[in-house]
Design a protein around this motif. Structure first.
Motif, mmCIF file in Angstrom:
data_model
loop_
_atom_site.group_PDB
_atom_site.id
_atom_site.type_symbol
_atom_site.label_atom_id
_atom_site.label_comp_id
_atom_site.label_asym_id
_atom_site.label_seq_id
_atom_site.Cartn_x
_atom_site.Cartn_y
_atom_site.Cartn_z
ATOM 1 N N LEU A 184 0.816 -1.218 0.000
ATOM 2 C CA LEU A 184 0.000 0.000 0.000
ATOM 3 C C LEU A 184 0.848 1.267 0.000
ATOM 4 O O LEU A 184 0.364 2.346 -0.311
ATOM 5 N N GLY A 185 2.127 1.116 0.337
ATOM 6 C CA GLY A 185 3.001 2.291 0.333
ATOM 7 C C GLY A 185 3.677 2.517 -1.006
ATOM 8 O O GLY A 185 4.345 3.526 -1.209
ATOM 9 N N LYS A 186 3.509 1.594 -1.944
ATOM 10 C CA LYS A 186 4.198 1.747 -3.236
ATOM 11 C C LYS A 186 3.550 2.882 -4.032
ATOM 12 O O LYS A 186 2.332 2.993 -4.088
ATOM 13 N N GLU A 187 4.386 3.671 -4.671
ATOM 14 C CA GLU A 187 3.887 4.808 -5.452
ATOM 15 C C GLU A 187 2.850 4.383 -6.487
ATOM 16 O O GLU A 187 1.808 5.002 -6.640
ATOM 17 N N THR A 188 3.187 3.324 -7.223
ATOM 18 C CA THR A 188 2.307 2.906 -8.314
ATOM 19 C C THR A 188 0.980 2.357 -7.791
ATOM 20 O O THR A 188 -0.016 2.368 -8.508
ATOM 21 N N VAL A 189 0.986 1.895 -6.564
ATOM 22 C CA VAL A 189 -0.268 1.394 -5.981
ATOM 23 C C VAL A 189 -1.120 2.580 -5.532
ATOM 24 O O VAL A 189 -2.322 2.651 -5.806
ATOM 25 N N GLN A 190 -0.467 3.545 -4.884
ATOM 26 C CA GLN A 190 -1.230 4.733 -4.475
ATOM 27 C C GLN A 190 -1.797 5.471 -5.682
ATOM 28 O O GLN A 190 -2.848 6.097 -5.613
ATOM 29 N N ASN A 191 -1.078 5.371 -6.788
ATOM 30 C CA ASN A 191 -1.510 6.073 -7.989
ATOM 31 C C ASN A 191 -2.814 5.497 -8.569
ATOM 32 O O ASN A 191 -3.486 6.144 -9.358
ATOM 33 N N ILE A 192 -3.151 4.281 -8.165
ATOM 34 C CA ILE A 192 -4.404 3.701 -8.688
ATOM 35 C C ILE A 192 -5.588 4.583 -8.291
ATOM 36 O O ILE A 192 -6.507 4.813 -9.081
ATOM 37 N N LEU A 193 -5.540 5.116 -7.080
ATOM 38 C CA LEU A 193 -6.640 5.993 -6.655
ATOM 39 C C LEU A 193 -6.667 7.262 -7.505
ATOM 40 O O LEU A 193 -7.737 7.734 -7.893
ATOM 41 N N ALA A 194 -5.477 7.791 -7.802
ATOM 42 C CA ALA A 194 -5.429 9.002 -8.635
ATOM 43 C C ALA A 194 -5.964 8.694 -10.036
ATOM 44 O O ALA A 194 -6.795 9.420 -10.576
ATOM 45 N N LEU A 195 -5.500 7.590 -10.590
ATOM 46 C CA LEU A 195 -5.941 7.223 -11.939
ATOM 47 C C LEU A 195 -7.464 7.099 -11.997
ATOM 48 O O LEU A 195 -8.115 7.636 -12.892
#
Ligand code: BG6
Length: 495
Positions: A184-195
């Motif tokens: 959950l701390g990975k940038e690309t994982v957090q970016n899923i919410l942004a996407l």
């Protein structure tokens, strides 16, 4: 804004996790100016260390494991002044008073009431005892400033996870407990919410009307390395699916949050887990596949079979590969299969999520263009490649109307400078700031266990007859191909 004054006690201070992940993360936060003005990092352990020797031990880890490896070493002296070591036997209740003295001393020196964070980087069987002994210190009840961080594995099954939750919740308030899932701390994982939720484009088609199926692959090219003892008790399903993969699934499938409140986000994720269709034990063979690696070759190097690894039972039935098919029973996802797979010694290291859209409803193109029709696909590469690709059909230049699929690519490397913080940096900062959004709440952990329990139980009840059943440097057992091929699909070939 930097977090408030913080004292971090790291149980298991001389251990692997601290050397590989925590100390490098804290040092990187320091370099990037994110550490509080006033902070102390105190390693706790039974091993005897002087402060200097402990600092050197951490510095060695940083040289080897930090994403910056050897850069900014001039900052080390400034950071290491904040680091010390406290030798203590965590099973001795008296030893805990030493921590009270340390806290008192810093607070007097700093003239503030500081955050106190206990990071339990210890074997899971030690967690209940340490938590109980911390609970006996009166000042640990201060839910505003005292926090406890618990690493995975969080329980061994639903029952033990519930027991651990009820023990922790009898000592601390839920707000004080930070259960880490480092994905959950990975940038690309957090970016899923942004996407999904910062764009108007995707959300209208993010449902059963347009999405055919979803795939999540978390493939590793390492074996169990020297973790055989732990892995024997775990296996791929417990090690990767119950936590990391289900969390990725939640990010992909959750409803839009109203705001970024920690509980709002976690409620929406928990809803997904609760909506996953329970697999009945007698259907597990249709929905899940397990594998274990044999001896063989991995990129030119000879490797031994899982059953020959150190601390592994030579007749072990532990799976090093797992694949499964899930359905989410709600309005958005009804009937959309979600295929997941993870394994050790896979052909390629890659964690990707692929959203496969339905075919266009009608093709008006001439017959000769027909062979190359491919449905749209959105691929989110979590690691090691970090990008998002949207596949769509284009006309191949030339005099005939021939279509071929092309990719529109957003790459982190090209768009940013390629110095993304590591998951532990983000998560440690969150703990110091008191933001539990990216941490697992008690009910989330239990809901994750509920999803995998039928598979675990069915597998335990019926030992595999074909282990080892896949070669290193492959994509796992043939049954995993069959699992998805039965529905007329293939696992995506990785970019
Ligand atoms: C850990 C598992 O949680 O995640 C390991 O225990 C696994 O077995 C690791 O290798 C993978 O993490 P990452 O960040 O390298 O994908």
């Amino acid at each position: 804004i930097k977090p408030p004054a913080s004292i971090l006690f790291i149980f298991g201070g001389s251990g692997d996790l601290n050397q590989r992940k925590l100390a490098p993360a804290l040092f990187n936060l320091f370099i990037d100016n994110w550490m509080p003005e006033k902070f102390a990092v105190i390693g706790l352990g039974r091993t005897e260390y002087s402060n200097d020797k402990f600092r050197n031990h951490l510095f060695d880890g940083i040289q080897e494991f930090s994403r910056r490896k050897g850069e900014s070493n001039d900052k080390w002296a400034g950071f290491s002044e904040h680091v010390s070591y406290l030798q203590m036997d965590a099973s001795d209740p008296e030893a805990y008073h030493k921590m009270s003295d340390v806290v008192k001393q810093y607070e007097e020196e700093w003239g503030v009431h500081a955050n106190v964070i206990f990071y339990l980087a210890v074997a899971p069987q030690l967690v209940p005892d340490i938590a109980t002994k911390l609970g006996a210190l009166k000042w640990c009840k201060d839910s505003q400033t005292v926090r406890i961080v618990v690493e995975k594995p969080f329980g061994h099954d639903l029952k033990s996870a519930r027991e651990l939750n009820s023990l922790l919740n009898s000592i601390f308030t839920e707000d004080q407990i930070y259960r880490i899932d480092h994905y959950l701390g990975k940038e690309t994982v957090q970016n899923i919410l942004a996407l999904r939720f910062a764009n108007a484009l995707f959300e209208p088609i993010w449902n059963r009307n347009y999405i055919d199926h979803i795939q999540i692959t978390a493939a590793e090219t390492v074996g169990v390395e020297d973790r055989g003892g732990y892995y024997e008790q775990s296996g791929a399903l417990r090690d990767m699916v119950q936590n990391h993969i289900l969390q990725l699934l939640c990010m992909i499938a959750m409803e839009a949050p109203v705001n970024f409140d920690a509980n709002e986000i976690r409620n929406k994720k928990t809803d997904v887990l609760n909506a996953i269709r329970p697999i009945s034990r007698d259907q597990v063979h249709e929905y899940a596949v397990r594998g274990q690696y044999s001896h063989g070759w991995m990129k030119g190097t000879k490797v031994q079979a899982y059953r020959q690894e150190k601390s592994v039972n030579p007749k072990s039935n532990t799976e090093t590969f797992a694949a499964a098919k899930f359905f989410i029973d709600n309005w958005r996802w009804q009937g959309v299969p979600i295929y997941v797979r993870t394994g050790k010694f896979m052909h390629q290291k890659s964690t990707i999520i692929s959203i496969e859209f339905k075919q266009a409803p009608h093709y008006a193109f001439p017959q000769e263009a027909a062979d190359s029709f491919r449905p749209n696909r959105l691929t989110i590469s979590i690691q090691p490649e970090m990008d998002i690709r949207l596949r769509f059909q284009a006309k191949r230049p030339g005099q005939s109307m021939t279509l071929n699929p092309v990719d529109m690519i957003f790459s982190y490397k090209d768009a940013y400078d390629g110095h993304e913080p590591e998951a532990y940096e983000t998560l440690l900062l969150d703990v110091m700031e008191g933001n539990p959004t990216q941490f697992m709440r008690a009910d989330q952990v239990e809901a994750g266990w509920k999803v995998v329990m039928p598979i675990i139980e069915a597998w335990e009840a019926r030992p595999p007859v074909d282990f080892p059943n896949y070669a290193p440097d492959s994509w796992g057992p043939e049954d995993a191909e069959a699992l998805i091929a039965r529905d007329g699909h293939n696992w995506v070939s990785l970019p």
